[in-house]
Design a protein around this motif. Structure first.
Motif, mmCIF file in Angstrom:
data_model
loop_
_atom_site.group_PDB
_atom_site.id
_atom_site.type_symbol
_atom_site.label_atom_id
_atom_site.label_comp_id
_atom_site.label_asym_id
_atom_site.label_seq_id
_atom_site.Cartn_x
_atom_site.Cartn_y
_atom_site.Cartn_z
ATOM 1 N N LEU A 10 0.848 -1.201 0.000
ATOM 2 C CA LEU A 10 0.000 0.000 0.000
ATOM 3 C C LEU A 10 0.881 1.248 0.000
ATOM 4 O O LEU A 10 2.037 1.204 0.433
ATOM 5 N N GLU A 11 0.293 2.338 -0.475
ATOM 6 C CA GLU A 11 1.051 3.575 -0.595
ATOM 7 C C GLU A 11 1.438 4.147 0.769
ATOM 8 O O GLU A 11 2.579 4.529 0.991
ATOM 9 N N SER A 12 0.459 4.224 1.680
ATOM 10 C CA SER A 12 0.750 4.823 2.989
ATOM 11 C C SER A 12 -0.245 4.316 4.019
ATOM 12 O O SER A 12 -1.217 3.640 3.685
ATOM 13 N N ARG A 13 0.023 4.696 5.266
ATOM 14 C CA ARG A 13 -0.863 4.294 6.366
ATOM 15 C C ARG A 13 -2.267 4.871 6.191
ATOM 16 O O ARG A 13 -3.215 4.394 6.786
ATOM 17 N N LYS A 14 -2.360 5.929 5.385
ATOM 18 C CA LYS A 14 -3.678 6.543 5.185
ATOM 19 C C LYS A 14 -4.593 5.640 4.355
ATOM 20 O O LYS A 14 -5.764 5.947 4.174
ATOM 21 N N ASP A 15 -4.030 4.532 3.829
ATOM 22 C CA ASP A 15 -4.863 3.572 3.090
ATOM 23 C C ASP A 15 -5.588 2.608 4.014
ATOM 24 O O ASP A 15 -6.294 1.719 3.548
ATOM 25 N N PHE A 16 -5.335 2.702 5.327
ATOM 26 C CA PHE A 16 -6.104 1.842 6.233
ATOM 27 C C PHE A 16 -6.487 2.562 7.524
ATOM 28 O O PHE A 16 -6.030 3.678 7.789
ATOM 29 N N GLU A 17 -7.335 1.878 8.287
ATOM 30 C CA GLU A 17 -7.793 2.404 9.576
ATOM 31 C C GLU A 17 -7.409 1.353 10.619
ATOM 32 O O GLU A 17 -7.462 0.158 10.324
ATOM 33 N N VAL A 18 -7.021 1.793 11.822
ATOM 34 C CA VAL A 18 -6.551 0.804 12.799
ATOM 35 C C VAL A 18 -7.340 0.844 14.098
ATOM 36 O O VAL A 18 -7.908 1.868 14.472
ATOM 37 N N ASP A 19 -7.372 -0.325 14.755
ATOM 38 C CA ASP A 19 -7.751 -0.398 16.161
ATOM 39 C C ASP A 19 -6.469 -0.677 16.926
ATOM 40 O O ASP A 19 -5.644 -1.514 16.510
ATOM 41 N N TYR A 20 -6.292 0.013 18.035
ATOM 42 C CA TYR A 20 -5.032 -0.068 18.795
ATOM 43 C C TYR A 20 -5.343 0.290 20.225
ATOM 44 O O TYR A 20 -6.215 1.125 20.485
ATOM 45 N N TYR A 21 -4.651 -0.331 21.159
ATOM 46 C CA TYR A 21 -4.754 0.133 22.550
ATOM 47 C C TYR A 21 -3.442 -0.112 23.255
ATOM 48 O O TYR A 21 -2.634 -0.952 22.839
ATOM 49 N N GLY A 22 -3.229 0.613 24.344
ATOM 50 C CA GLY A 22 -2.037 0.410 25.173
ATOM 51 C C GLY A 22 -1.681 1.690 25.875
ATOM 52 O O GLY A 22 -2.520 2.575 26.080
ATOM 53 N N LEU A 23 -0.400 1.763 26.258
ATOM 54 C CA LEU A 23 0.158 2.983 26.826
ATOM 55 C C LEU A 23 1.133 3.509 25.787
ATOM 56 O O LEU A 23 1.425 2.819 24.813
ATOM 57 N N ASN A 24 1.705 4.693 26.010
ATOM 58 C CA ASN A 24 2.694 5.175 25.053
ATOM 59 C C ASN A 24 3.918 4.260 25.036
ATOM 60 O O ASN A 24 4.410 3.843 26.081
ATOM 61 N N HIS A 25 4.382 3.936 23.834
ATOM 62 C CA HIS A 25 5.506 3.007 23.626
ATOM 63 C C HIS A 25 5.213 1.636 24.230
ATOM 64 O O HIS A 25 6.133 0.939 24.678
ATOM 65 N N PHE A 26 3.945 1.240 24.283
ATOM 66 C CA PHE A 26 3.556 0.042 25.039
ATOM 67 C C PHE A 26 2.153 -0.379 24.587
ATOM 68 O O PHE A 26 1.203 -0.330 25.368
#
Ligand code: NAD
Ligand code: G6P
Ligand code: MN
Length: 441
Positions: free
Chosen positions: A185-201
């Motif tokens: 894919l060209e860039s991260r803007k080509d997808f949507e993410v689910d993510y959780y955690g702390l910063n750097h974690f």
């Protein structure tokens, strides 16, 4: 269209020229009237400012640039404060890395004892910037990426609860750009993410293409074989330490094969490996001083000597485009979906509501609205609880000037093997940080 006034705090940062070039790329969408550099090291800042002035004259003469060490001049009449200070500079980063390593413990900028030491220096530095902003431009927003972002975010949550400050990190963006490449894919803007955690974690739990179809399986398969590399090889143009971090992500991923992890989890999950492979005499701080710092300051000096930036090798910082996205989201109420470090307050249902977590948010003119993550699994939850405990204890230690609480924070860090080692490291850190930390009781 309104033109914005921007304060860049930490004007002397190695990242400042890249941010300026990136802002120039976005002049149509996010026009700028004045940029004000602020730094408490006027000499360091001058080298960067003199070069940026030449560059702006050539590429966008309508933009005014001011470089100052006077807070009143720097913070008056600004719309955004983009903050990237490093209290103690690289000399102290080197101590943060080398002192723990001397005791056989991970030595890193934001993780473990080094991150704790840096946190104790950064808290008063960032609070001071917040206070200047509130005094001289009370309606402005601070976009803060001064590290260690997790500890700084907890400090501002607790000690400046009403401040317009957003704490952000470029690590997930950097990783998402690699993920995009691995998927053609060209860039991260080509997808949507689910993510959780702390910063750097944290962990990605889903990645969906533009049609809403999950590509997570393909991504987990790739990362479990190659980490964040294309086929196991070094990424072109990447420094040695980053290449080993991107490769090690493979082993981190095996702990939870259904997700893909933030790279810095390696310091908590494989600390023995990290210490065994570290060079105690030459750490990342040395690599950065010999690499990025020499390059950026060398280029800036050469721009000033030649009087032109026409053939400069300084490049726009691609990652930094998220900073403009964030500023635009606030200025124009775009409701862009972005990962932000925010107070949990129910987003992760089975987690401390007062913890600062990194989760997807919709960002508009009132700031970030977090999306509900739901319940998280026991492994991640337990790791995060321990780490949030560390971060909260550091802020309490700073507030109360408490030796006891800072010792507890170091002891609780997953990177530290015992209370005895924690105490030995702490005593060395206190000695090294005399000029920066409050005197602990
Ligand atoms: P640097 O040392 O080159 O620049 C930092 C500047 O801050 C220096 O010019 C220094 O004089 C100035 N400074 C220090 N204390 C100050 C204070 N109290 N008030 C005003 N200015 C002060 O460092 P760098 O490597 O360019 O990094 C800058 C910061 O950006 C670091 O905190 C780094 O960790 C952070 N960073 C964060 C992310 C992220 O994703 N969150 C990404 C990259 C860099
Ligand atoms: C990533 C992290 C930042 C960190 C940086 C360190 O971008 O998100 O928080 O500051 O790496 O980079 P450096 O090149 O200074 O080691
Ligand atoms: Mn970061």
């Amino acid at each position: 269209m309104k033109k914005f006034n921007i304060n860049i705090s930490g004007g002397g940062s190695t990242f400042t020229p890249g941010i300026i070039l990136m802002l120039l790329d976005y002049q149509k969408e996010f026009p700028i009237d004045t940029i004000k550099f602020y730094d408490n090291d006027g000499e360091r800042q001058k080298t960067i400012a003199d070069a940026c002035e030449i560059l702006l004259k050539e590429r966008a003469p309508e933009i005014k640039l001011i470089a100052t060490t006077d807070p009143k001049e720097a913070f008056t009449d600004v719309d955004f404060v983009m903050a990237h200070i490093r209290v103690g500079k690289y000399a102290m980063r080197e101590q943060d890395e080398k002192i723990p390593l001397k005791h056989g413990v991970v030595g890193q900028e934001t993780c473990g004892p080094g991150g704790i030491a840096y946190g104790m220096r950064s808290i008063p530095g960032v609070l001071e910037l917040v206070d200047y902003m509130e005094k001289y431009s009370p309606d402005a927003w601070m976009l803060n990426y001064s590290n260690p972002a997790a500890i700084v975010a907890e400090a501002t949550r607790k000690l400046r609860p009403d401040a317009n400050i957003l704490n952000i990190c470029d690590m997930p963006i950097g990783i998402e750009e690699i993920i995009a490449k691995t998927q053609g894919l060209e860039s991260r803007k080509d997808f949507e993410v689910d993510y959780y955690g702390l910063n750097h974690f944290g962990w990605w739990t889903d990645i969906r293409d533009k049609n809403g179809n999950s590509i997570l399986d393909k991504v987990t398969q790739h990362v479990s074989r190659y980490g964040y590399t294309m086929g196991g090889d070094d990424l072109p143009g990447e420094e040695a330490s980053w290449n080993s971090t991107f490769k090690k992500a493979k082993d981190v991923q095996h702990l939870d094969p259904e997700t893909v992890p933030n790279t810095y989890l390696k310091y908590y999950l494989y600390p023995d490996y990290e210490v065994a492979h570290a060079n105690k005499e030459y750490t990342r701080a040395n690599e950065v001083m010999d690499g990025r710092e020499k390059f950026v300051f060398g280029e800036c000096q050469s721009i000033v000597e030649k009087g032109t930036a026409e053939d400069t090798k300084l490049e726009t910082d691609d990652h930094a485009s998220y900073i403009v996205d964030l500023a635009k989201a606030i200025a124009f109420n775009t409701k862009e979906r972005m990962l932000m470090i925010v107070e949990n307050n129910g987003a992760i249902v089975n987690f401390d509501p007062t913890a600062m977590v990194e989760v997807p948010c919709l960002v508009g003119s009132k700031g970030p609205e977090k999306l509900v993550v739901g319940e998280i699994p026991r492994f991640q939850k337990s790791l995060m609880e321990q780490q949030v405990g560390v971060e909260k204890l550091v802020v309490e230690a700073f507030e109360e000037k408490s030796y006891q609480k800072l010792w507890q924070a170091l002891t609780l860090s997953k990177t530290v093997p015992s209370a005895k080692v924690a105490k030995d490291i702490l005593d060395d850190l206190i000695e090294a940080n005399k000029a920066y930390w409050p005197v602990l009781k």
